[in-house]
Motif scaffolding. Structure first.
Motif, PDB file in Angstrom:
ATOM      1  N   ILE A  12       0.845  -1.189   0.000  1.00 49.22           N
ATOM      2  CA  ILE A  12       0.000   0.000   0.000  1.00 49.22           C
ATOM      3  C   ILE A  12       0.885   1.245   0.000  1.00 49.22           C
ATOM      4  O   ILE A  12       0.651   2.200  -0.732  1.00 49.22           O
ATOM      5  N   GLY A  13       1.931   1.198   0.803  1.00 50.58           N
ATOM      6  CA  GLY A  13       2.867   2.316   0.852  1.00 50.58           C
ATOM      7  C   GLY A  13       3.505   2.548  -0.512  1.00 50.58           C
ATOM      8  O   GLY A  13       3.637   3.681  -0.970  1.00 50.58           O
ATOM      9  N   THR A  20       1.872   6.569  -6.935  1.00 49.58           N
ATOM     10  CA  THR A  20       0.829   7.389  -7.546  1.00 49.58           C
ATOM     11  C   THR A  20       0.784   8.768  -6.911  1.00 49.58           C
ATOM     12  O   THR A  20      -0.076   9.568  -7.229  1.00 49.58           O
ATOM     13  N   SER A  21       1.702   9.023  -5.983  1.00 48.50           N
ATOM     14  CA  SER A  21       1.711  10.296  -5.244  1.00 48.50           C
ATOM     15  C   SER A  21       0.343  10.636  -4.673  1.00 48.50           C
ATOM     16  O   SER A  21      -0.101  11.774  -4.747  1.00 48.50           O
ATOM     17  N   THR A  22      -0.331   9.635  -4.155  1.00 44.62           N
ATOM     18  CA  THR A  22      -1.616   9.868  -3.502  1.00 44.62           C
ATOM     19  C   THR A  22      -1.484   9.397  -2.056  1.00 44.62           C
ATOM     20  O   THR A  22      -0.921   8.338  -1.827  1.00 44.62           O
ATOM     21  N   PRO A  23      -2.005  10.171  -1.121  1.00 44.39           N
ATOM     22  CA  PRO A  23      -1.984   9.677   0.252  1.00 44.39           C
ATOM     23  C   PRO A  23      -2.777   8.370   0.363  1.00 44.39           C
ATOM     24  O   PRO A  23      -3.729   8.155  -0.400  1.00 44.39           O
ATOM     25  N   ILE A  24      -2.387   7.528   1.274  1.00 43.00           N
ATOM     26  CA  ILE A  24      -3.077   6.250   1.457  1.00 43.00           C
ATOM     27  C   ILE A  24      -4.527   6.490   1.872  1.00 43.00           C
ATOM     28  O   ILE A  24      -4.804   7.324   2.721  1.00 43.00           O
ATOM     29  N   ASN A  25      -5.437   5.792   1.230  1.00 53.81           N
ATOM     30  CA  ASN A  25      -6.825   5.865   1.673  1.00 53.81           C
ATOM     31  C   ASN A  25      -7.455   4.482   1.644  1.00 53.81           C
ATOM     32  O   ASN A  25      -6.874   3.525   1.125  1.00 53.81           O
ATOM     33  N   SER A  29       1.009   4.098  -2.841  1.00 49.42           N
ATOM     34  CA  SER A  29       0.798   5.493  -2.518  1.00 49.42           C
ATOM     35  C   SER A  29       1.940   6.364  -3.040  1.00 49.42           C
ATOM     36  O   SER A  29       1.710   7.417  -3.635  1.00 49.42           O
ATOM     37  N   SER A  30       3.162   5.906  -2.860  1.00 48.29           N
ATOM     38  CA  SER A  30       4.274   6.752  -3.303  1.00 48.29           C
ATOM     39  C   SER A  30       4.377   6.747  -4.820  1.00 48.29           C
ATOM     40  O   SER A  30       4.740   7.731  -5.444  1.00 48.29           O
ATOM     41  N   MET A  87      -7.941   2.624  -1.701  1.00 49.66           N
ATOM     42  CA  MET A  87      -6.674   2.097  -2.203  1.00 49.66           C
ATOM     43  C   MET A  87      -6.344   0.773  -1.511  1.00 49.66           C
ATOM     44  O   MET A  87      -6.013  -0.223  -2.149  1.00 49.66           O
TER      45      MET A  87
END
Ligand code: ADP
Ligand code: MG
Length: 447
Positions: free
Chosen positions: A323-324, A330-335, A327-328, A338
């Motif tokens: 997940i981390g 796609t430069s999206t914060p984890i939600n 997130s990195s 996801m």
């Protein structure tokens, strides 16, 4: 061509993502304009198709003049799939140890992994006993529990705890000679010594150790000469009051093909078990691992992961890392969405569809009670609330009628169900904590 491609990719992809997604790819063959690759599982395949197909194709095509396409197949031969992993782990362990070498003179042969300490170990009800026993042994080797026998399922922290004992003793700098050995490594070294007629050296080495940590002893089961030699090593150490710690995935009595005399020695000291972690412990572990890996893990995602069926901590950690990585990448914060996406396969297995049974399972797991207690009529406070919550969620998320829900809760009549639901509805208005819990449960059940 593949090696060159890898080098190119390595430049363009973050190291973490590179090792998570690109490293597992095996190059198989190349035809006119198609490059055949192989990955260990469906998950990685899907991921690469979604995220890296283009990058890889461009990187390969860049090298020559042909525009290559890639075709990915899955290698589900368990032999090959399972094997590289322990090897890989061992390698990193050796690498860490190389680093250790320069740090300490004492532990030249200790094989202790610096990463696994008591500080980085989360203790909870599932492992409290083993944790306490391990600390006692680390604080007073050979005077408390000897041998200490730790057993527990795969990925529940046995290796971590054993290294933690080693690290703690090393930290105290009392010049004790500590050795960590997987039972496989013990066996290999033994065989080598036999082959090269160096048995005296082998024996002397082991008998000069102050603290011997042997991991996964179940692997010496059935190996006669290894057991024989280990038996003598054990006796020599034990008689000279040296500490012995042994781990196993089974209780001594349950290890098949283990010599009786060894089995009984394992029972001389203390036997401590590690169980699957409960939800709070899982959350605490996730938090620790997220911090260690600089992953910003929102509370609802942590709740969702901890409430999943995964009890193997290594697996749990694996998902966190994925997940981390996503997130990195796609430069999206984890939600939450996801996380659900990444755990898709598991969730589908867990709740194929939202049924009353699946809701009961999730609610029971969360409150740490048995599903049978949800169906019973016991009036214990600790059971009544989860039962009413499960009824409430069942009504909310399924199309079951009140009588149908009643039947699935051990044959209660529909007025009981209505009463329960009203009660929860009313409490939800007043009780913030209950509201958060129920919301989180609903979110983790919904696909
Ligand atoms: P085992 O030897 O029982 O198969 P490991 O000790 O290798 O399991 O643990 C697997 C992974 O889970 C390791 O990364 C370890 O750090 C982690 N882990 C297991 N239990 C805990 C815990 N209680 N606290 C922190 N990390 C844990
Ligand atoms: Mg282990």
């Amino acid at each position: 061509i593949w090696q060159t491609t890898l080098k190119k990719l390595e430049k363009n992809i973050s190291p973490q993502n590179f090792s998570t997604w690109i490293k597992p790819i095996n190059f198989i063959s190349i035809t006119d304009d198609q490059v055949n690759l192989e990955v260990p599982n469906k998950f990685i395949k899907g991921w690469i198709k979604d995220n890296y197909q283009k990058v890889i194709e461009e990187a390969i095509s860049d090298i020559g003049t042909v525009n290559y396409r890639i075709s990915i197949s899955i290698n589900d031969n368990p032999e090959i799939r399972e094997k590289p992993q322990p090897e890989k782990q061992e390698k990193t362990e050796i690498e860490t140890n190389k680093k250790n070498l320069s740090l300490k003179g004492n532990d030249q042969f200790s094989n202790i992994n610096k990463k696994y300490t008591f500080e980085s170990f989360v203790s909870g009800p599932s492992n409290q006993f083993a944790h306490a026993a391990a600390m006692a042994v680390a604080n007073n080797p050979a005077t408390t529990y000897n041998p200490l026998f730790i057993y527990g399922g795969v990925g529940l922290g046995k290796t971590h705890i054993v290294h933690a004992i080693g690290n703690e003793i090393l930290n105290k700098n009392n010049n004790l000679k500590i050795c960590y050995y997987s039972s496989e490594k013990f066996t290999n070294e033994l065989i080598n010594s036999l082959r090269h007629a160096k048995m005296d050296e082998f024996r002397n080495k082991f008998r000069s150790i102050d603290v011997l940590l042997i991991d996964d002893i179940q692997f010496i089961a059935g190996k006669k000469s290894t057991q024989e030699e280990f038996f003598h090593t054990f006796n020599a150490l034990y008689e000279s009051h040296k500490q012995i710690v042994v781990t196993s995935d089974k209780f001594p009595k349950e290890i098949p093909d283990l010599e009786e005399r060894l089995r009984s020695r394992f029972e001389w000291g203390l036997i401590a078990d590690i169980q699957a972690p409960d939800i709070e412990t899982k959350q605490a572990i996730l938090k620790m691992k997220a911090d260690q890996n600089n992953i910003e893990l929102p509370e609802d995602v942590s709740f969702f992961l901890a409430n999943s069926v995964i009890s193997n901590v290594r697996e749990l950690e694996g998902y966190l890392i994925r997940i981390g990585a996503f997130s990195s990448l796609t430069s999206t914060p984890i939600n939450l969405e996801m996380a659900k996406n990444i755990l898709k396969d598991i969730i589908i297995e867990q709740n194929k569809e939202i049924t009353v049974e699946n809701i009961q399972k999730t609610v029971a797991t969360h409150y740490q009670i048995k599903t049978s207690d949800l169906k019973s009529s016991k009036r214990l406070k600790t059971l009544v609330l989860p039962r009413q919550v499960a009824m409430y969620i069942s009504r909310k998320l399924t199309s079951s009628s009140y009588p149908e829900i009643g039947t699935k809760f051990g044959g209660k009549d529909h007025s009981t169900i209505i009463h329960a639901i009203k009660k929860i509805e009313k409490n939800l208005e007043e009780d913030l904590q209950l509201r958060t819990t129920v919301e989180k449960l609903i979110n983790s059940i919904k696909p």
